[in-house]
Design a protein around this motif. Structure first.
Motif, PDB file in Angstrom:
ATOM      1  N   UNK A   1      26.261  -4.622 -17.010  1.00 22.02           N
ATOM      2  CA  UNK A   1      27.541  -4.869 -17.684  1.00 22.02           C
ATOM      3  C   UNK A   1      27.806  -3.827 -18.760  1.00 22.02           C
ATOM      4  N   UNK A   2      26.754  -3.425 -19.475  1.00 18.90           N
ATOM      5  CA  UNK A   2      26.907  -2.404 -20.495  1.00 18.90           C
ATOM      6  C   UNK A   2      27.314  -1.072 -19.896  1.00 18.90           C
ATOM      7  N   UNK A   3      26.683  -0.703 -18.777  1.00 16.49           N
ATOM      8  CA  UNK A   3      27.032   0.546 -18.108  1.00 16.49           C
ATOM      9  C   UNK A   3      28.482   0.522 -17.641  1.00 16.49           C
ATOM     10  N   UNK A   4      28.914  -0.599 -17.056  1.00 17.10           N
ATOM     11  CA  UNK A   4      30.299  -0.706 -16.590  1.00 17.10           C
ATOM     12  C   UNK A   4      31.282  -0.628 -17.749  1.00 17.10           C
ATOM     13  N   UNK A   5      30.950  -1.278 -18.868  1.00 15.36           N
ATOM     14  CA  UNK A   5      31.839  -1.233 -20.038  1.00 15.36           C
ATOM     15  C   UNK A   5      32.024   0.199 -20.526  1.00 15.36           C
ATOM     16  N   UNK A   6      30.961   0.985 -20.513  1.00 10.10           N
ATOM     17  CA  UNK A   6      31.061   2.384 -20.938  1.00 10.10           C
ATOM     18  C   UNK A   6      31.880   3.187 -19.939  1.00 10.10           C
TER      19      UNK A   6
ATOM     20  N   UNK B   1      31.898   3.952 -10.928  1.00 11.44           N
ATOM     21  CA  UNK B   1      31.854   2.618 -11.501  1.00 11.44           C
ATOM     22  C   UNK B   1      30.468   2.031 -11.257  1.00 11.44           C
ATOM     23  N   UNK B   2      30.283   0.755 -11.595  1.00 10.10           N
ATOM     24  CA  UNK B   2      28.959   0.119 -11.488  1.00 10.10           C
ATOM     25  C   UNK B   2      29.109  -1.223 -10.789  1.00 10.10           C
ATOM     26  N   UNK B   3      28.280  -1.476  -9.797  1.00  6.35           N
ATOM     27  CA  UNK B   3      28.289  -2.733  -9.063  1.00  6.35           C
ATOM     28  C   UNK B   3      27.575  -3.822  -9.863  1.00  6.35           C
ATOM     29  N   UNK B   4      28.236  -4.982 -10.000  1.00  6.02           N
ATOM     30  CA  UNK B   4      27.641  -6.082 -10.762  1.00  6.02           C
ATOM     31  C   UNK B   4      27.180  -7.240  -9.893  1.00  6.02           C
ATOM     32  N   UNK B   5      27.769  -7.423  -8.711  1.00  7.62           N
ATOM     33  CA  UNK B   5      27.611  -8.680  -7.993  1.00  7.62           C
ATOM     34  C   UNK B   5      26.803  -8.614  -6.711  1.00  7.62           C
TER      35      UNK B   5
END
Length: 345
Positions: free
Chosen positions: A207-212, A299-303
């Motif tokens: 989540x931190x990586x995606x927020x950045x 982007x970054x995958x979260x799910x």
């Protein structure tokens, strides 16, 4: 020819820096010193990256912020102070930061970095954690970015929790920065640590990586895991051993914290020496050593069941979004080796 020119410029840098201080003239003061803030989860390669930055006369390390990751944030803080002691630079302010990811998860890298993050090679004369500043790392990040608006370069070589929190507290945080360099993520879905498809730093706080990634408002570059695994980007094992056997305080420090790895059979079998954070630091300090890079939206995958924390690159521009990262693919190995060697002299 490129390497020779780079080495000549590198050799002349201390002379030019000295003449700049003495004369103050534009002839010798053509390049302003980089103001650099390091955000780290200090393990072994983090320590090597810090030493590299400190060895450059045209770089001013204004502070170091600590985050959870390779070990707990309190031990990270001690590791940073110990690294600064090895370089005789305990004057640099150190700030303790986030103890866990945005949603409270924690990772560790004891299998690689040791329980203490520095190869389980303790120093009885190591500095105490109390030498760190009382200001929280996130507040320090915001303060430095505001005070040095447009002049501050930030390198993040651990999970991106501190940066994500700074973004949440100050919407102008990244726009106040001159440049962000990130070591983390992946471009081929190749994982490390305990994940099949996520790099360790991003696994530590997806989540931190995606927020950045969602809030980058300044030029940003990244060195990913797979790039660090390429032999053409790294020195040989023999060259590494030659460097750490130099008769200097800093070389002795790095050899001590790397000793357990040096003694492992797989270290020799790999055939080359890998220091991910040092590679990212080298690309930041000397952009001219970057031989290949591409700008893309990422982007970054979260799910995903197997892909949580994986960096996803829009190689074909299907999302119709402006690139947010300069993805570094290849560096000049000889120039990187020279920078690493300079860190240990």
């Amino acid at each position: 020819m490129i390497v020779l020119a780079w080495m000549l410029a590198r050799a002349l840098t201390p002379i030019r820096s000295f003449l700049c201080r003495i004369t103050g003239t534009a002839t010798f003061c053509q390049k302003k010193r980089m103001k650099l803030l390091i955000d780290t989860d200090s393990g072994i390669d983090d320590a090597e990256a810090i030493l590299m930055a400190l060895a450059q006369p045209d770089v001013e390390v204004v502070g170091i912020t600590c985050v959870h990751g390779n070990t707990n944030v309190h031990q990270v803080t001690k590791n940073v102070l110990r690294t600064l002691q090895a370089a005789d630079r305990l004057d640099i302010p150190v700030f303790r930061g986030a103890e866990a990811s945005l949603i409270g998860e924690k990772v560790h890298a004891s299998a690689y970095h040791g329980d203490d993050g520095l190869g389980d090679a303790p120093d009885p004369n190591a500095p105490l954690e109390s030498l760190a500043k009382s200001e929280h790392a996130v507040q320090a990040l915001i303060r430095y970015a505001n005070e040095m608006k447009g002049e501050l370069t930030l390198i993040a070589i651990g999970p991106l929790t501190n940066l994500a929190l700074a973004i949440r507290l100050d919407q102008n945080f990244t726009s106040n920065l001159k440049h962000i360099m990130i070591m983390g993520g992946n471009i081929e879905g190749r994982g490390n640590g305990e994940s099949l498809s996520a790099e360790f730093n991003f696994q530590g706080d997806p989540e931190g990586a995606l927020a950045v990634f969602n809030d980058i408002k300044c030029p940003a570059s990244i060195v990913t895991w797979e790039v660090c695994c390429q032999p053409y980007n790294n020195p040989s094992v023999d060259k590494f051993l030659e460097m750490v056997n130099m008769p200097t305080k800093k070389a002795h420090f790095v050899k001590r914290i790397r000793q357990k790895q040096i003694d492992e059979e797989r270290f020799q079998r790999l055939g080359f020496f890998r220091s991910c954070d040092a590679l990212a630091m080298a690309a930041l300090l000397r952009p001219d050593i970057v031989e290949k890079s591409e700008k893309h939206y990422a982007t970054v995958e979260l799910n995903g069941s197997w892909t949580r924390g994986q960096m996803v690159v829009d190689w074909e521009g299907l999302l119709k979004k402006e690139p947010n990262l300069n993805i570094i693919m290849r560096v000049n190995k000889n120039a990187f080796v020279e920078l690493f060697e300079s860190a240990l002299r």
